[in-house]
Enzyme design. Sequence first.
Site, mmCIF file in Angstrom:
data_model
loop_
_atom_site.group_PDB
_atom_site.id
_atom_site.type_symbol
_atom_site.label_atom_id
_atom_site.label_comp_id
_atom_site.label_asym_id
_atom_site.label_seq_id
_atom_site.Cartn_x
_atom_site.Cartn_y
_atom_site.Cartn_z
ATOM 1 C CG ASP A 222 0.691 -3.543 -10.741
ATOM 2 O OD1 ASP A 222 -0.051 -2.542 -10.033
ATOM 3 O OD2 ASP A 222 1.764 -3.614 -10.877
ATOM 4 C CG HIS A 245 1.206 -2.363 -6.043
ATOM 5 N ND1 HIS A 245 2.198 -2.910 -7.159
ATOM 6 C CD2 HIS A 245 1.364 -3.453 -5.723
ATOM 7 C CE1 HIS A 245 3.230 -3.619 -6.676
ATOM 8 N NE2 HIS A 245 2.842 -4.383 -6.212
#
Length: 401
Positions: A222, A245
């Site tokens: 993430d 991310h």
Amino acid sequence: MIKTCFLCLLVSHVMLGIDGAPKGRILQGEAVFDITNYGAKGDGTTDDAMALIQAWRAGCDGTGAARILVPAGKSFMMGEVILSGPCKAVKPIVLDIQGTLNANPDPSSYSNMMWILIEHVDGMIVTGGGTIHGQGQNVWKYADEGNRMPVSFTFQSSQNGDINNLNFVDAMGFHTKLIDSIDLKVSKLKITAPDESPNTDGMHFSNATNVDMSDCVIGTGDDCISIGTGSKNMLFQRIQCGPGHGLSVGSLGKRPDELPVGNITFLNCSLTGTTNGARIKSYHDSPELTADHIIYKDIIMDNVKNPILIDQHYDSKTKKEQSNVKITDVHFINIKGTTISKVPILLNCSSKYPCDNIELADIDLKPVPPLTESSSECVSTTNLKVTGTIIPPAPTACTVP
């Protein structure tokens, strides 16, 4: 151009070591509270959480300098650990993690969805070169938005904290959270989890003020860094991100009581193989708040999907109301490298509160074959400022729906 003096910004962000205390060695007159003296077995199966809690209590409640030691050469399995202040010990109290801490692999054993929680402490160093292993590999398949997994390490409601020289591996949920805290220094962390591990953010900030984070290597499933509600006065330098991310401000506006964020700088960072790069994101139907004075400068992108992204429609397919987060005074400066996206520069702002005073300066993002062409897009943005060479070419106009 940037209104804030950049050197002034750097100086204002930098926080020196707590009380000038040296790190990584025993101080003269410092009492050492070794968790093995409080019953820790380090056999990998016995739950040694209470030994750490008792060693902490002894050091925290003492009146001298204190170092709580997790010795090298052993792996200590632990369930939920809560280390609470305020402490009477001389500042800074040191948590010296030289060995390995392994989480109890059963997520139901964590009553507050936190594994290691440090709270209400003024003046603390967490260091040691050891490893905090979240044992997340067997529970990620159960993780989703409605079933969040425990955070490995939370630093909460504290001040004057210094977290350095540690390894975080395979958290069940977020690796680290720094929340409701002030005057924090973070450096030389390595945070690692597979790119398919869900919701394993490297470091998340919420209501964090005066943060200096540098020289960290983060690769997760993430956001490498995520900055949430109420966070301000933050400097991030020399962060290596990937997989993950990206370096994210947000997501913002999910909850009704969120607070503004601002004065956030990312400097001399690199991203490799991430799904996003420099990203600001907010939800639809949010409370009214602001995100301003945000700088991404001297950033290297390597095979990044969305290198420059403002997304005010984040995860909002079921909500028609536009975002009420007003994004202003954002600067993307000297961002270079390669991208796998057809639209590497995307400013997709709220039609209700358009982005304002966004700067693109000296951008060079080349497409990776087989991609041969790329472009930029701009929606609901006013006062877009473009300087220097921009590749792909900057938008000539911004659509306002």
